[in-house]
Every structure is written in C-alpha cells, then in structure tokens.
Write a protein that holds these residues in place. Structure first.
Motif, short mmCIF file in Angstrom:
data_model
loop_
_atom_site.label_atom_id
_atom_site.label_comp_id
_atom_site.label_asym_id
_atom_site.label_seq_id
_atom_site.Cartn_x
_atom_site.Cartn_y
_atom_site.Cartn_z
N ARG A 94 6.88 -0.48 5.52
CA ARG A 94 5.91 -0.55 6.53
C ARG A 94 6.06 0.67 7.65
NH1 ARG A 94 7.19 -4.09 10.01
NH2 ARG A 94 8.81 -5.14 8.96
N GLU A 151 2.71 -4.88 -1.64
CA GLU A 151 1.41 -4.28 -0.85
C GLU A 151 1.50 -3.28 -0.21
OE1 GLU A 151 0.72 -7.84 1.54
OE2 GLU A 151 -0.06 -9.05 0.01
N ASN A 152 2.59 -3.00 0.39
CA ASN A 152 3.01 -1.63 1.10
C ASN A 152 2.87 -0.42 0.24
OD1 ASN A 152 3.33 -3.29 3.31
ND2 ASN A 152 5.71 -3.38 3.37
N LYS A 172 4.97 -8.62 -0.11
CA LYS A 172 4.85 -7.61 0.87
C LYS A 172 5.39 -6.29 0.43
CE LYS A 172 5.20 -10.76 5.09
NZ LYS A 172 5.87 -11.03 6.21
N CYS A 173 6.37 -6.37 0.06
CA CYS A 173 6.84 -4.64 -0.52
C CYS A 173 5.85 -4.19 -1.23
CB CYS A 173 8.03 -5.02 -1.20
SG CYS A 173 9.28 -5.43 -0.01
N ASP A 182 10.71 -4.15 2.91
CA ASP A 182 9.71 -4.24 3.79
C ASP A 182 9.27 -3.66 5.13
OD1 ASP A 182 6.94 -5.64 4.50
OD2 ASP A 182 8.39 -6.75 5.75
#
Length: 225
Positions: A71, A135-136, A132-133, A67
């Motif tokens: 980011r 989504e990135n 989250k990963c 993540d």
C-alpha cells in the motif's frame, strides 16, 4: 462515503497495527524464519490467546506486512502519474520509485517475496489479506501499463508494442534485478553471481537505461531534435 469507525473498531485496528509493528521489529532483528507467535505476543504485551483473535498464524501477520508495504509503495507510485511529464519519463520515475522503496525497505521486499512463495497454496484462496496483497500488486501493474499507454499517446514510447505485455516485462524484470542483488548478499547463492561485480545501484542504473532505450520512440526523438 466512508463510514465512521466505532471506538471498538478503532481499538481493534490499533491493536492489529501494533502487532504488525512488533513483528516487523522482530523480523528486522532475526529474519522471517525465526519469528514465533509466542514472542510476538510477548513483545505486543498480550496473551497468546488474544493474539490469535487478530491473526490466526505467522503467515497471516506476514501477509499483513506485505499489504502494508504494498500500500505504501502503490501510494508513492500513484503520485508519478499526476506529474506533467511524458509516458517514458513516467516509466523511469516509477522504476526509480520502486527501487528506492526497496532499497529503503528491504523488509517489505522480503514480505512480497514471501507472499509470492505462498501463491500456489490453496489456503491463500480463503485469506482476505492475501487478496489485498494481490489487489495492491494489480494496482501497481495498472500504473505501469497506464504510463506506457500515455507514452504511446504522447509519442515518447514506441506504439508497436503491446502495452500490457510490455508492462509485464518491465514489472517482472524489475523484480528479477532486485532479487539478484539481494541473493548476492546471502551466503547461499549461485556461483555465477560471484563472477560479476555489481551492486543494487549499478544494476538499477543499467536496467533503467536499457528499459528507456528499448521502448523509446526514436522517430519522436528525431522530430524533437
């Protein structure tokens, strides 16, 4: 509007960042396969029980590294779309940004690969960090597709392609190029890689030339000659 974190929340976030920092250093020294929760706790100067309050296992920490890396990468990629350049130039800049990031941060590329290797595990469905990963990764793909759409609008990219399909090809091929380069550095790899002399830099240069030439709108080029 973002709500201000409490002191307890700030301290918890700082402790989690410390754990990630410590784990990255261990991985850089010995690789992903050799890390243990015991050593992470020791290096972070906390009890093992306390460590489990922040991360339930090694996988969750590696996903946090993924993540963090993704980011940083997407932030760099987002800056490309603010530049006053053609869509085709954006694609080239995005490629250069990605490859330079991987070259400077191989640890994060390995974290990305680790995450992708876990994608079929049901346990990830319940992992907020895994989401989250994901989504990135989607955000990075959005930058690629948007650049292609801009290129089709400004005439620098052939508009006969499906922008989403073309974006997927660029994204997948980029990862494949880097993967081959890193595979050759390992002791165990396919023999075919020994039959071709190449480096990460040479593969990147050739790949970017092929991508640029392949999607270029030649009619637009001739109009500007």
């Amino acid at each position: 509007m973002k709500t201000k974190m409490t002191r307890k929340e700030r301290e918890r976030k700082a402790r989690k960042e410390l754990i990630i920092d410590v784990t990255e250093k261990i991985i850089e020294e010995r690789g992903y396969e050799n890390i243990t929760m015991d050593e992470i706790a020791e290096k972070a100067e906390m009890g093992k029980g306390s460590l489990y309050l922040y991360f339930k296992n090694k996988t969750s920490i590696i996903l946090a590294i993924c993540d963090r890396g993704s980011r940083i990468l997407t932030q760099s990629m987002s800056k490309v779309l603010t530049q006053e350049i053609t869509g085709l130039e954006m694609i080239e800049k995005l490629g250069q940004t990605y490859f330079q990031f991987i070259k400077d941060n191989p640890l994060y590329f390995n974290a990305f690969s680790y995450f992708e290797g876990l994608m079929n595990r049901d346990a990830l469905d319940e992992s907020p960090m895994a989401k989250k990963c994901e989504e990135n990764a989607k955000e990075a793909m959005t930058f690629i597709i948007r650049s292609i759409q801009i290129g089709m609008q400004d005439g620098s990219i052939d508009s006969s392609y499906n922008p989403k399909e073309l974006g997927l090809i660029v994204w997948g091929a980029s990862k494949g190029v880097v993967h081959m380069a890193y595979m050759k550095q390992k002791e165990q790899h396919m023999a075919v890689l020994d039959e071709v002399e190449f480096s990460l830099e040479s593969l990147i240069d050739t790949f970017m030339q092929l991508v640029g030439q392949g999607m270029k709108n030649t009619d637009h080029q001739s109009e500007n000659v």
